[in-house]
Design an enzyme around this catalytic site. Sequence first.
Site, PDB file in Angstrom:
ATOM      1  N   PHE A  98      31.951  19.766 -11.969  1.00 17.13           N
ATOM      2  CA  PHE A  98      32.571  18.596 -12.608  1.00 17.13           C
ATOM      3  C   PHE A  98      31.477  17.757 -13.241  1.00 17.13           C
ATOM      4  O   PHE A  98      30.424  17.569 -12.650  1.00 17.13           O
ATOM      5  CB  PHE A  98      33.308  17.722 -11.582  1.00 17.13           C
ATOM      6  CG  PHE A  98      34.083  18.484 -10.549  1.00 17.13           C
ATOM      7  CD1 PHE A  98      35.228  19.182 -10.902  1.00 17.13           C
ATOM      8  CD2 PHE A  98      33.675  18.509  -9.223  1.00 17.13           C
ATOM      9  CE1 PHE A  98      35.946  19.890  -9.950  1.00 17.13           C
ATOM     10  CE2 PHE A  98      34.373  19.213  -8.263  1.00 17.13           C
ATOM     11  CZ  PHE A  98      35.520  19.904  -8.626  1.00 17.13           C
ATOM     12  N   GLY A 139      24.724  17.966 -17.707  1.00 15.74           N
ATOM     13  CA  GLY A 139      25.163  17.171 -16.566  1.00 15.74           C
ATOM     14  C   GLY A 139      25.650  18.025 -15.409  1.00 15.74           C
ATOM     15  O   GLY A 139      25.340  19.212 -15.298  1.00 15.74           O
ATOM     16  N   CYS A 140      26.465  17.406 -14.560  1.00 15.21           N
ATOM     17  CA  CYS A 140      26.778  17.983 -13.252  1.00 15.21           C
ATOM     18  C   CYS A 140      27.684  19.208 -13.291  1.00 15.21           C
ATOM     19  O   CYS A 140      27.770  19.925 -12.299  1.00 15.21           O
ATOM     20  CB  CYS A 140      27.408  16.909 -12.360  1.00 15.21           C
ATOM     21  SG  CYS A 140      26.244  15.615 -11.860  1.00 15.21           S
ATOM     22  N   PHE A 141      28.378  19.461 -14.397  1.00 14.49           N
ATOM     23  CA  PHE A 141      29.238  20.644 -14.438  1.00 14.49           C
ATOM     24  C   PHE A 141      28.464  21.917 -14.777  1.00 14.49           C
ATOM     25  O   PHE A 141      28.984  23.030 -14.680  1.00 14.49           O
ATOM     26  CB  PHE A 141      30.394  20.464 -15.436  1.00 14.49           C
ATOM     27  CG  PHE A 141      29.973  20.311 -16.877  1.00 14.49           C
ATOM     28  CD1 PHE A 141      29.620  21.413 -17.638  1.00 14.49           C
ATOM     29  CD2 PHE A 141      29.958  19.056 -17.481  1.00 14.49           C
ATOM     30  CE1 PHE A 141      29.241  21.274 -18.971  1.00 14.49           C
ATOM     31  CE2 PHE A 141      29.582  18.905 -18.811  1.00 14.49           C
ATOM     32  CZ  PHE A 141      29.223  20.022 -19.554  1.00 14.49           C
TER      33      PHE A 141
END
EC number: 2.3.1.74
Length: 389
Positions: A373, A163-165
């Site tokens: 994050f 994901g985004c992290f």
Amino acid sequence: MVSVSEIRKPQRAEGPATILAIGTANPANCVEQSTYPDFYFKITNSEHKTVLKEKFQRMCDKSMIKRRYMYLTEEILKENPSLCEYMAPSLDARQDMVVVEVPRLGKEAAVKAIKEWGQPKSKITHLIFCTTSGVDMPGADYQLTKLLGLRPYVKRYMMYQQGCFAGGTVLRLAKDLAENNKGARVLVVCSEVTAVTFRGPSDTHLDSLVGQALFGDGAAALIVGSDPVPEIEKPIFEMVWTAQTIAPDSEGAIDGHLREQGLTFHLLKDVPGIVSKNIDKALVEAFKPLGISDYNSIFWIAHPGGPAILDQVEQKLGLKPEKMRATREVLSEYGNMSSACVLFILDQMRKKSTQDGLNTTGEGLEWGVLFGFGPGLTIETVVLHSVAI
């Protein structure tokens, strides 16, 4: 008899892990945010949902995004109508797309990074590949190795579904590899394609609509190594310290689930609040050893999950508006490209610093921070040291 420590010492690099080159790539299909709601509701046969469309238009208008790039064209979506329904079984169609497009887009970015690096690709010792778009065996790391013609004994690391992290995660891993393997040159690639998450609108799943308003496709590649070869390799940023933490009381804040309907996301409304509450602690841990407590004195590369997160972080820390300039510019021009975003921002910052005649790659400043994050809620922190231009 040789001791273990005597064997280990020459295996380790002397200097810090350094970013030596950056390359980025996007699909050719560019989508203007201002007209995207019309396209989205038309292609998903949802134009009768007028109230929902007005809500989506407001989401897009507030997103601070001007345009995004997407593999999914009108033609592809018409050929794959199951992707346009809200929750139709469609995983096979999605997988068929992303297992080809993810490594292909990654190759495009990697070729640019290798060209800037200026060394033969045979000197690449390690490959880290990261994507949240699809899963296959052998993985996208293997496919990229074949596409680039890398040596068959390159040491590969495949990271799926982070994901985004994960833009921070790949840097943390690359740092450890470069510093603990003397002479290592690590090719890092993040490649994200929204074909796995695209779906029609639903009145009962508004957080899915948030994703449809924010996410775009892109790939970024870096070359990372310690002890740069003088006059051949040109350092861009040094990585000094890294950390990963799960924010307290954040379970369920960001969830993603891969099902027959594709990858579905669920977000709590308080994600910006959770991030802003925990960022101060992360900064203290990272910068107290350096004697830095003024966070306007460092350069910022933050994953742009959305404008609300950036706004709350700025407010919480009293940051000047220009601190998030590079982050907001990437969000505006590309949308949220998940793991690839912070690497695009690194590229944007070093280029703009040169264009503006500043004396370091970090907007003229010496120290900086990179934040990722994402699901968990997980926070990645990387302390960066800029390089003189």
